[in-house]
Design an enzyme around this catalytic site. Structure first.
Site, PDB file in Angstrom:
ATOM      1  N   HIS A 266       7.473   7.588 -35.566  1.00 56.43           N
ATOM      2  CA  HIS A 266       7.110   8.783 -36.332  1.00 56.43           C
ATOM      3  C   HIS A 266       5.667   9.178 -36.066  1.00 56.43           C
ATOM      4  O   HIS A 266       5.397  10.135 -35.350  1.00 56.43           O
ATOM      5  CB  HIS A 266       7.345   8.505 -37.820  1.00 56.43           C
ATOM      6  CG  HIS A 266       7.202   9.700 -38.710  1.00 56.43           C
ATOM      7  ND1 HIS A 266       7.020  10.985 -38.242  1.00 56.43           N
ATOM      8  CD2 HIS A 266       7.216   9.811 -40.071  1.00 56.43           C
ATOM      9  CE1 HIS A 266       6.943  11.819 -39.258  1.00 56.43           C
ATOM     10  NE2 HIS A 266       7.049  11.136 -40.386  1.00 56.43           N
ATOM     11  N   HIS A 305      11.468  16.232 -28.345  1.00 51.69           N
ATOM     12  CA  HIS A 305      11.288  16.125 -29.796  1.00 51.69           C
ATOM     13  C   HIS A 305      12.653  16.096 -30.445  1.00 51.69           C
ATOM     14  O   HIS A 305      13.605  16.714 -29.951  1.00 51.69           O
ATOM     15  CB  HIS A 305      10.475  17.318 -30.313  1.00 51.69           C
ATOM     16  CG  HIS A 305       9.946  17.129 -31.697  1.00 51.69           C
ATOM     17  ND1 HIS A 305      10.698  17.395 -32.816  1.00 51.69           N
ATOM     18  CD2 HIS A 305       8.734  16.699 -32.147  1.00 51.69           C
ATOM     19  CE1 HIS A 305       9.983  17.141 -33.895  1.00 51.69           C
ATOM     20  NE2 HIS A 305       8.792  16.712 -33.517  1.00 51.69           N
ATOM     21  N   ASP A 363       1.968  15.842 -29.580  1.00 50.77           N
ATOM     22  CA  ASP A 363       1.358  14.527 -29.416  1.00 50.77           C
ATOM     23  C   ASP A 363       0.844  14.291 -27.998  1.00 50.77           C
ATOM     24  O   ASP A 363      -0.007  13.429 -27.778  1.00 50.77           O
ATOM     25  CB  ASP A 363       2.369  13.428 -29.768  1.00 50.77           C
ATOM     26  CG  ASP A 363       2.846  13.541 -31.200  1.00 50.77           C
ATOM     27  OD1 ASP A 363       1.995  13.561 -32.091  1.00 50.77           O
ATOM     28  OD2 ASP A 363       4.059  13.611 -31.423  1.00 50.77           O
TER      29      ASP A 363
END
Length: 428
Positions: A266, A305, A363
């Site tokens: 996560h 994702h 990210d």
């Protein structure tokens, strides 16, 4: 009046049931499965791949189109034109503030930034090398022991006060976790600074000299906060809602969200992406690494994702922020950034990744920005938790006010032993 649409479920024994079809303002329709209990059955949906656990008006995501809206506002517009406290007000209250509302909200947050002096002593109970996320879980959860004058969740004023305290104090708690880990003295918040400036001051300032925030770096971190403020019903948000459904106080609920975020699947994705780039080492190895990914030899971190099947709208904002930060710090020839750009170009020109819709996510670039800002790797998830606190608080507040919400109680498909009789010890 428009007729209620229904889906008809027919079982192999001939029984059938009409289930209402519900429509939201955006997104796919939803079949209301609550009536299924009339047939003595319920659904099986591990990881909630096709289950809506609540009604919400906070965040909308369309993964196929690559859309992310906070209260209807596209994330790209907010990241470019707004600031974090304005976004906090929007998430919490549903509308952008006018000038007076924004000033009042900022003032209230500023007045709550200090933490109780005894809370600072909690840090002495941790080892100096404790992971900052372990510290965050413990200290945020302990807030309820110090601020029990706002724990009546059925009182709107208490809920507002708790929300303000969490938004205001979590940056202080996060910076203290960093200072404790490094052995430097805690820095008290300064009311002259804005929200993000204050956090950077508490992180990087020392009693020895005056701290002067760099506006380019402040803006970069502000964008990171905005981009991570909320993301619909993800694992940590769902954890906060589930904990809150029992009537638990908001500090305990947010601590549970921090614990869920700590999981590497996560909140640790940017750290994993940065580690991957360091392992590749040089842009000349990108083609070799990409080939290894296709052969299942390596994993491509920071791409793809669970929700987005198109470009993560946050990634393009983060990519531009990378350029701005590295230029400001005169790191334009940053090896990791050049490597990231080459990896992105190579992967997106390869049908293997395009067909699988493996696009860069937020990210992929945020770790590079955080590293350039001087934030150590073990603090990356803490930054995520700091930003996501407003999302957790907003989702918790919405849930408490939802008349349809009851204590969360998922069902299970039992596959254990059938009924059997106890056998005395001497006969086993």
């Amino acid at each position: 009046m428009e007729k209620q649409r229904t889906a008809i479920l027919t079982l192999d024994d001939g029984r059938s049931l009409e289930l209402p079809i519900l429509s939201g303002s955006l997104g796919p329709d939803v079949v209301d499965m609550r009536g299924l209990s009339k047939l003595g059955m319920f659904t099986y949906d591990p990881a909630f791949m096709a289950t809506a656990s609540c009604t919400s008006g906070i965040t909308f995501i369309d993964g196929d189109k690559g859309l992310l809206y906070y209260r209807g506002y596209p994330i790209e517009q907010l990241a470019e034109k707004s600031d974090f406290l304005e976004v906090c007000y929007l998430l919490l209250n549903g509308e952008l503030p006018n000038a007076q509302q924004k000033a009042d909200f900022s003032y209230k947050v500023t007045m709550h930034t200090m933490v109780h002096d005894q809370l600072a002593r909690f840090y002495n109970g941790f080892r100096r090398d404790a992971h900052p996320m372990a510290v965050m879980v413990g200290v945020v959860g302990a807030l309820s022991a110090f601020y029990h004058d706002s724990l009546d969740i059925n009182n709107p004023e208490h809920r507002e006060t708790s929300a303000l305290r969490l938004i205001a104090k979590v940056p202080n708690i996060a910076a203290m976790a960093y200072k404790y880990n490094t052995g430097y003295p805690f820095m008290f918040p300064q009311n002259k600074f804005g929200y993000v400036e204050n956090f950077m001051y508490m992180m990087f300032g020392t009693p020895c000299e005056e701290y002067v925030p760099n506006p380019v770096l402040v803006r970069a971190l502000e964008r990171i906060f905005i981009l991570h403020a909320d993301h619909e019903q993800n694992a940590s948000t769902s954890t906060v809602r589930l904990a809150g459904s029992s009537g638990a106080n908001p500090f305990a609920c947010v601590a549970s969200g921090i614990a869920a975020l700590w999981g590497p699947a996560h909140g640790g994705a940017n750290e994993a992406a940065l580690k991957m780039l360091e392992e590749i080492g040089d842009a000349s190895r990108v083609k070799e690494y990409v080939a290894g990914v296709k052969d299942k030899k390596y994993r491509l971190m920071g791409f793809g994702h669970r929700v987005y099947k198109n470009m993560d709208p946050r990634a393009s904002v983060m990519r531009q922020t990378c350029y701005e930060v590295l230029k400001e710090l005169k790191l334009e020839n940053n090896k990791l950034f050049e490597l990231a750009l080459e990896l992105e170009r190579t992967a997106l020109s390869d049908p293997y990744f395009v067909e699988r819709k493996l696009y860069p996510n937020v990210d992929f670039y945020s770790g590079i920005v955080l590293r350039a800002l001087g934030i150590p790797t073990n603090m990356f998830t803490v930054i995520f938790a700091l930003a996501r606190t407003i999302g957790w608080v907003s989702q918790w507040n919405e849930m408490v006010g939802d008349a349809e919400q009851k204590i969360g109680r998922p069902r299970q498909l039992y596959r254990g032993a059938a009924k059997r009789d106890f056998v005395p010890l001497d006969r086993r």
